[in-house]
Enzyme design. Structure first.
Site, PDB file in Angstrom:
ATOM      1  N   ILE A 142       1.174  -4.736   8.306  1.00  0.00           N
ATOM      2  CA  ILE A 142       2.568  -4.610   8.615  1.00  0.00           C
ATOM      3  C   ILE A 142       2.852  -3.354   8.495  1.00  0.00           C
ATOM      4  CG2 ILE A 142       4.941  -5.305   7.974  1.00  0.00           C
ATOM      5  CD1 ILE A 142       3.884  -7.909   6.892  1.00  0.00           C
ATOM      6  N   GLY A 174       1.106   4.327   4.341  1.00  0.00           N
ATOM      7  CA  GLY A 174       2.264   3.357   3.656  1.00  0.00           C
ATOM      8  C   GLY A 174       2.559   2.113   4.341  1.00  0.00           C
ATOM      9  N   SER A 175       2.354   1.069   3.777  1.00  0.00           N
ATOM     10  CA  SER A 175       2.432  -0.456   4.444  1.00  0.00           C
ATOM     11  C   SER A 175       2.146  -1.324   3.782  1.00  0.00           C
ATOM     12  CB  SER A 175       1.205  -0.478   5.590  1.00  0.00           C
ATOM     13  OG  SER A 175       0.267   0.204   5.084  1.00  0.00           O
ATOM     14  N   ARG A 176       2.100  -2.797   4.440  1.00  0.00           N
ATOM     15  CA  ARG A 176       1.764  -3.810   3.487  1.00  0.00           C
ATOM     16  C   ARG A 176       0.747  -4.725   4.260  1.00  0.00           C
ATOM     17  NH1 ARG A 176       5.069  -7.724   0.553  1.00  0.00           N
ATOM     18  NH2 ARG A 176       4.615 -10.035   1.371  1.00  0.00           N
ATOM     19  N   LEU A 183       0.640  -1.043  -0.047  1.00  0.00           N
ATOM     20  CA  LEU A 183      -0.118   0.095   0.088  1.00  0.00           C
ATOM     21  C   LEU A 183       0.942   1.312  -0.058  1.00  0.00           C
ATOM     22  CD1 LEU A 183      -1.443  -2.171   1.743  1.00  0.00           C
ATOM     23  CD2 LEU A 183      -2.932  -0.710   2.562  1.00  0.00           C
TER      24      LEU A 183
END
Length: 210
Positions: free
Chosen positions: A148, A178-180, A91
């Site tokens: 995450i 911003g991530s996963r 993301l």
């Protein structure tokens, strides 16, 4: 826009608006413009649209907006303790960061893991970064979902509890900036996406359970 999502950004909006007001009082046009741009960015970041959700107990939808970063077979050691297919979604700061339940079912597990803040595109972020692991027991399988953090995203917000029954597409939490997000599927599942595909949370079909 949903109040629950916007509420998570209340302090960010407050600081940015205060900067704009201060810039106006001081006659600093550049600060007013900067604050206005930041407000627009935050409104875009905290957007949370409703979407049509594909029906079917066998249909697994994306748990997040973003780009499919990897699809691998891996040992899931925390909950299922077996080999699974992992679909990882990256993301960016421009994606919707609300996470959606990939299947309908019961939340049977939720565990926070402290860690560091590597870039979410770093392969080691799945192991080393701060994360929150979930398990949802559905009609056909139990899926594990991991939120995450990244280098910028440093807060995971859970909105569901163990024992909750959730519908497919239910908003169970979000990650800020911003991530996963990873979904762990049975090896028998048929993956419907490929690396590089852009997916929409709760709407894009990423797999079918056999």
């Amino acid at each position: 826009m949903r109040f629950q999502t916007l509420f998570e950004g209340r302090w960010i909006f407050a600081v940015v608006i205060a900067l704009g007001v201060s810039g106006g009082l001081l006659g600093w046009l550049w600060l007013v413009v900067l604050a206005a741009l930041l407000v627009l960015f935050c409104i875009n970041f905290f957007r949370d649209p409703d979407r049509p959700i594909p029906p079917g107990d066998d249909v697994v939808v994306a748990a997040a907006d973003g780009v499919v970063a990897d699809i691998i077979e891996i040992e899931e050691t925390e909950v299922l303790k077996t080999r699974c297919l992992r679909v990882g979604i990256f993301l960016s700061v421009f994606d919707v960061h609300v996470n959606k339940a990939p299947i309908a079912g019961k939340v049977t597990y939720r565990q926070h893991h402290p860690g560091i803040y590597l870039d979410a595109r770093n392969p080691e972020c799945s192991i080393k970064n701060e994360a929150l692991t979930w398990a949802i027991e559905g009609a056909k399988a139990t899926l594990v979902i991991r939120q995450i953090t990244g280098a910028i995203a440093r807060r995971i917000v859970p909105w569901s509890q163990v024992g909750d029954n959730v519908e497919k597409g239910f908003r169970f939490g979000m990650i800020r900036f911003g991530s996963r997000t990873e979904v762990y599927l049975p090896l028998t599942a048929t993956v419907e996406v490929k690396v590089g595909d852009r997916v929409a949370g709760a709407q894009s079909i990423i797999a079918r359970l056999n």
